[in-house]
Design an enzyme around this catalytic site. Structure first.
Site, short mmCIF file in Angstrom:
data_model
loop_
_atom_site.label_atom_id
_atom_site.label_comp_id
_atom_site.label_asym_id
_atom_site.label_seq_id
_atom_site.Cartn_x
_atom_site.Cartn_y
_atom_site.Cartn_z
N GLU A 124 -0.33 7.79 -2.28
CA GLU A 124 0.65 7.60 -1.24
C GLU A 124 0.54 9.00 -0.29
O GLU A 124 0.30 10.25 -0.96
CB GLU A 124 2.13 7.69 -1.41
CG GLU A 124 2.37 6.16 -1.90
CD GLU A 124 2.66 5.21 -0.91
OE1 GLU A 124 2.55 5.60 0.34
OE2 GLU A 124 3.03 3.99 -1.15
N HIS B 137 -4.62 0.44 1.73
CA HIS B 137 -3.53 -0.69 1.50
C HIS B 137 -3.95 -1.89 2.22
O HIS B 137 -3.94 -3.07 1.84
CB HIS B 137 -2.31 -0.33 1.55
CG HIS B 137 -1.12 -1.11 1.01
ND1 HIS B 137 0.11 -0.76 1.25
CD2 HIS B 137 -1.31 -2.05 -0.20
CE1 HIS B 137 0.73 -1.62 0.31
NE2 HIS B 137 0.10 -2.62 -0.16
#
Length: 163
Positions: A93, A133
């Site tokens: 992240e 992603h």
């Protein structure tokens, strides 16, 4: 290559890893620090990631043992014909909100971390083991992160670290 410097904070949501690591998935948080770190380490979030890279270039390692535990970052996903990317991937992240610029410190830290992971787990760049992603999420279009990520700059940094 030397391991990047990081601070350890344990994610609350982990599962036992049963498959070899073959993929790195890059995300953006959609938020900012310190809320991002608090959310990624919270049981209530029902998500987790292996690492968090801040705009300042700080790295937080959230998975205490990458080869033992998997995190919950990709959701419904597939890559190279393999389903459930969480089973065989590392999730990174990055502190970022859509519309914001990506910082040099963050790109540098993320590229160095990815280079270390590529070497640590014997990943081959020709297999394209670093994906967004957005690229792995199912159905296609379900996710868009990391939005406006400077892939060319990142790739150049990655290759420099691996040289």
């Amino acid at each position: 290559m030397t391991q990047p410097t990081w601070t350890e904070r344990r994610a609350a949501n982990l599962s036992k890893r049963r498959k070899k690591i073959a993929l790195i998935v890059l995300h953006h948080t959609g938020g900012s620090m310190p809320g991002d770190l608090n959310w990624l380490t919270s049981k209530e979030s029902r998500i987790s990631a292996d690492f968090l890279v801040t705009k300042a270039g700080l790295i937080y390692k959230l998975n205490p043992q990458l080869s033992v535990y998997q995190t919950w970052h990709a959701g419904k996903s597939a890559w190279n014909g393999r389903k459930n990317c969480n089973d065989f991937s590392i999730g990174i992240e990055q502190e970022h909100r859509p519309g914001e610029a990506w910082t040099d410190a963050q790109l540098h830290a993320c590229a160095k971390l990815c280079a270390w992971l590529v070497e640590r787990f014997g990943l081959k760049l020709e297999d394209h083991p670093i994906q967004s992603h957005a690229a792995v999420a199912l159905p296609p279009g379900r996710k868009s992160d990391p939005e406006n990520f400077p892939w060319t700059t990142f790739s150049n940094l990655l290759h420099n670290f691996l040289a």
